[in-house]
Design an enzyme around this catalytic site. Structure first.
Site, PDB file in Angstrom:
ATOM      1  N   HIS A 144      -1.334  -3.497   3.984  1.00  0.00           N
ATOM      2  CA  HIS A 144      -2.101  -4.472   3.220  1.00  0.00           C
ATOM      3  C   HIS A 144      -2.975  -3.724   2.220  1.00  0.00           C
ATOM      4  CE1 HIS A 144      -4.170  -8.212   2.385  1.00  0.00           C
ATOM      5  NE2 HIS A 144      -5.309  -7.550   2.447  1.00  0.00           N
ATOM      6  N   ILE A 190       4.889 -16.104   4.976  1.00  0.00           N
ATOM      7  CA  ILE A 190       4.046 -16.385   6.136  1.00  0.00           C
ATOM      8  C   ILE A 190       4.988 -16.521   7.322  1.00  0.00           C
ATOM      9  CG2 ILE A 190       2.552 -18.110   7.217  1.00  0.00           C
ATOM     10  CD1 ILE A 190       1.522 -18.710   4.346  1.00  0.00           C
ATOM     11  N   MET A 246       6.847 -11.125   1.288  1.00  0.00           N
ATOM     12  CA  MET A 246       5.908 -12.183   0.914  1.00  0.00           C
ATOM     13  C   MET A 246       6.243 -13.508   1.597  1.00  0.00           C
ATOM     14  SD  MET A 246       3.894 -10.436  -0.862  1.00  0.00           S
ATOM     15  CE  MET A 246       2.850 -11.589  -1.746  1.00  0.00           C
ATOM     16  N   ASN A 298       2.638  -3.727   9.108  1.00  0.00           N
ATOM     17  CA  ASN A 298       2.492  -4.178   7.722  1.00  0.00           C
ATOM     18  C   ASN A 298       1.547  -3.227   7.002  1.00  0.00           C
ATOM     19  OD1 ASN A 298       2.685  -6.004   5.465  1.00  0.00           O
ATOM     20  ND2 ASN A 298       0.636  -6.760   5.987  1.00  0.00           N
ATOM     21  N   ASP A 327      -3.330 -10.530   8.728  1.00  0.00           N
ATOM     22  CA  ASP A 327      -4.048  -9.303   8.319  1.00  0.00           C
ATOM     23  C   ASP A 327      -5.143  -8.886   9.298  1.00  0.00           C
ATOM     24  OD1 ASP A 327      -2.446  -9.265   6.028  1.00  0.00           O
ATOM     25  OD2 ASP A 327      -3.894 -10.392   4.850  1.00  0.00           O
ATOM     26  N   GLN A 358      -1.619   5.981  -2.562  1.00  0.00           N
ATOM     27  CA  GLN A 358      -2.051   6.252  -1.183  1.00  0.00           C
ATOM     28  C   GLN A 358      -1.182   5.516  -0.166  1.00  0.00           C
ATOM     29  OE1 GLN A 358      -4.267   8.627  -0.486  1.00  0.00           O
ATOM     30  NE2 GLN A 358      -4.246   8.925  -2.695  1.00  0.00           N
TER      31      GLN A 358
HETATM   32  C1  GRF Z   1       1.918  -3.372  -1.734  1.00  0.00           C
HETATM   33  O1  GRF Z   1       0.747  -3.395  -2.492  1.00  0.00           O
HETATM   34  C2  GRF Z   1       1.585  -3.643  -0.292  1.00  0.00           C
HETATM   35  O2  GRF Z   1       0.336  -3.178   0.097  1.00  0.00           O
HETATM   36  C3  GRF Z   1       1.613  -5.149  -0.244  1.00  0.00           C
HETATM   37  O3  GRF Z   1       2.631  -5.529  -1.118  1.00  0.00           O
HETATM   38  C4  GRF Z   1       2.844  -4.507  -2.092  1.00  0.00           C
HETATM   39  C5  GRF Z   1       4.281  -4.123  -2.001  1.00  0.00           C
HETATM   40  O4  GRF Z   1       4.657  -3.233  -3.014  1.00  0.00           O
HETATM   41  N1  GRF Z   1       1.813  -5.614   1.100  1.00  0.00           N
HETATM   42  P1  GRF Z   1       6.099  -2.565  -2.934  1.00  0.00           P
HETATM   43  O5  GRF Z   1       7.119  -3.679  -2.920  1.00  0.00           O
HETATM   44  O6  GRF Z   1       6.152  -1.725  -1.721  1.00  0.00           O
HETATM   45  O7  GRF Z   1       6.209  -1.761  -4.202  1.00  0.00           O
END
Ligand code: GRF
Length: 197
Positions: free
Chosen positions: A117, A100, A98, A115, A153, A181
């Site tokens: 998303h 930028i 998380m 990545n 993204d 998924q």
């Molecule tokens: C997931 O929903 C992913 O798509 C997003 O952040 C979340 C990460 O979840 N980028 P995790 O830490 O892998 O459980």
């Protein structure tokens, strides 16, 4: 390790469930033999990230680089780049990281940073994707694996998976359906991309 080993470095900030799915796939499918690839390290910018313990339990080395100790975004990214590059990675995997990223950092890993998303890009870039899909009346939601570029993204799409949005869904129930998924497509998309590197 031979010089040719394709090292994977995973960056996380939280639960690390995608990280766990990737490490398990690499181990269970013997990527080291099949692809000459291995998960070399997991790096978190959050000292308390749950995923750190999971990585250690799966036998992967972890490192923490707390962004709060840096005076600027670029200073943090410079230090992070040095930490990553010490592993000579073929691929950098963002898994719920998380932050930028600065343009220079992104450019340095052009074509070798991916990545996942939680939306069917190009719909719903940014945050709160599940609630926004529900609010928009979407019949389907999903997840996208993509290359990371300076445009948030918007990098080349490598894989997608769709799930239905069901009557009565909350952001949480939809997110849980999408996450199932994510755990399937992310390791497989990475595997396919690694073959091209
Ligand atoms: C997931 O929903 C992913 O798509 C997003 O952040 C979340 C990460 O979840 N980028 P995790 O830490 O892998 O459980």
């Amino acid at each position: 390790m031979t010089e040719k080993t394709k090292n994977i470095v995973i960056l996380i900030s939280g639960a690390g469930s995608n990280m766990g799915a990737l490490i398990r796939a690499a181990q269970q499918e013997h990527w080291e033999v099949l692809l000459g690839a291995r998960v070399a390290a997991v790096i978190s910018n959050q000292p308390g990230a749950e995923g750190l313990a999971l990585a250690q339990a799966l036998g992967v080395a972890t490192q923490v680089l707390d962004h709060k100790g840096f005076e600027s975004r670029s200073a943090f990214d410079t230090a992070l780049q040095a930490l990553i590059d010490a592993h000579q990675p073929a691929l950098v995997v963002l898994a719920g990281f998380m932050r930028i990223l600065t343009p220079g950092f992104v450019a340095h890993y052009a074509g070798r940073m991916v990545n996942i998303h939680p939306s069917l890009l190009p719909a719903f870039t940014g945050l709160k994707t599940h609630q926004r899909a529900i609010d928009a009346g979407c019949l389907e939601a999903g997840a996208t694996v993509h290359l990371v570029t300076a445009d948030l993204d918007h990098g080349q799409i490598l894989a997608q998976a769709a799930v239905p949005v069901l009557p009565g869904d909350s952001a949480e129930t939809l997110a849980a359906r999408v996450l199932v998924q994510e755990h399937l497509i992310y390791p497989q998309a990475i595997k396919a991309w690694l073959k091209l590197l």
